[in-house]
Design a protein around this motif. Structure first.
Motif, short mmCIF file in Angstrom:
data_model
loop_
_atom_site.label_atom_id
_atom_site.label_comp_id
_atom_site.label_asym_id
_atom_site.label_seq_id
_atom_site.Cartn_x
_atom_site.Cartn_y
_atom_site.Cartn_z
N UNK A 51 0.84 -1.21 0.00
CA UNK A 51 0.00 0.00 0.00
C UNK A 51 0.87 1.25 0.00
N UNK A 52 1.89 1.26 0.84
CA UNK A 52 2.79 2.42 0.90
C UNK A 52 3.53 2.63 -0.42
N UNK A 53 3.94 1.54 -1.06
CA UNK A 53 4.63 1.66 -2.35
C UNK A 53 3.71 2.27 -3.40
N UNK A 54 2.47 1.85 -3.42
CA UNK A 54 1.52 2.41 -4.39
C UNK A 54 1.33 3.91 -4.14
N UNK A 55 1.24 4.29 -2.88
CA UNK A 55 1.09 5.71 -2.55
C UNK A 55 2.31 6.50 -2.99
N UNK A 61 4.76 10.20 -9.42
CA UNK A 61 4.16 10.60 -10.70
C UNK A 61 3.67 12.04 -10.67
N UNK A 62 3.01 12.41 -9.58
CA UNK A 62 2.53 13.79 -9.44
C UNK A 62 3.70 14.76 -9.42
N UNK A 63 4.73 14.44 -8.66
CA UNK A 63 5.89 15.32 -8.55
C UNK A 63 6.58 15.48 -9.91
N UNK A 86 11.16 11.40 -2.28
CA UNK A 86 10.19 10.35 -2.59
C UNK A 86 10.87 9.13 -3.20
N UNK A 87 11.84 9.35 -4.07
CA UNK A 87 12.56 8.23 -4.68
C UNK A 87 13.37 7.47 -3.62
N UNK A 88 13.91 8.20 -2.66
CA UNK A 88 14.62 7.55 -1.56
C UNK A 88 13.65 6.69 -0.74
N UNK A 89 12.49 7.26 -0.42
CA UNK A 89 11.47 6.50 0.33
C UNK A 89 11.08 5.24 -0.43
#
Length: 136
Positions: A51-55, A61-63, A86-89
Motif C-alpha cells: 500500500x505504501x509503495x503504491x502511494x 508521478x505527481x511530482x 520520494x525516490x529515496x522513500x
C-alpha cells in the motif's frame, strides 16, 4: 530413517540419547515458534508495504508532472528535491519489501516445513530408543 537401535546395549545409553534428542526437539520447536511469528509479522507488513509503495509511486508521478510543467526556478528546484526524497522513500520501501515481502514469507514457511520434518524424525528416534530401552 532406519536406525540400528540394537547397537544400544545399556539403559544408561538410552537415557543419554533420549536426553540429547529431547533437547534437540526443544530447540527445533523454539525455532519453529520464532519462524511462525516472523511469518505472521511479515504477512502483516507485506500488505502495508504494498500500500505504501503504491502511494509513493503516485506521489512520484505527481511530482514528476509538476516538475515538467514548471519553468526553471526556485519552485522547480524545491519540487526536484521533494522528488529525490520520494525516490529515496521508494528505495527503502522496496528494500523492506524484499526482506519482509512474499518471497521472504515463502522462504520462512519452507524453513518451518523443514523443521517440522526434523521434529517428526526426532520423535521417531526417541520412540525407537524408548522401545530399545524397554527391551533391555
Amino acid at each position: 530413517m532406519n536406525y540400528n537401535f540394537t547397537l544400544i546395549k545399556t539403559k544408561d545409553d538410552c537415557l543419554k540419547l533420549i536426553a540429547t534428542a529431547t533437547a534437540e526437539k526443544e530447540n527445533l520447536e523454539f525455532r519453529k515458534s520464532v519462524l511462525e511469528h516472523r511469518v505472521k509479522t511479515s504477512s502483516d507488513n507485506a500488505v502495508e508495504i504494498e500500500t505504501d509503495l503504491q502511494t509513493i509511486n503516485g506521489q512520484i508521478s505527481v511530482s514528476e508532472s509538476i516538475i515538467n510543467s514548471l519553468p526553471d526556478g526556485e519552485a522547480k528546484s524545491k519540487e526536484q528535491i521533494k522528488l529525490l526524497g520520494l525516490e529515496y522513500k521508494k528505495a527503502v520501501m522496496e528494500q523492506r519489501k524484499n526482506s519482509k515481502g512474499v518471497t521472504s514469507i515463502l522462504e520462512t514457511e519452507y524453513d518451518i516445513g523443514v523443521i517440522e520434518q526434523g521434529i517428526t524424525e526426532t520423535d521417531a528416534f526417541i520412540a525407537g530408543v524408548n522401545d530399545r530401552m524397554n527391551q533391555l
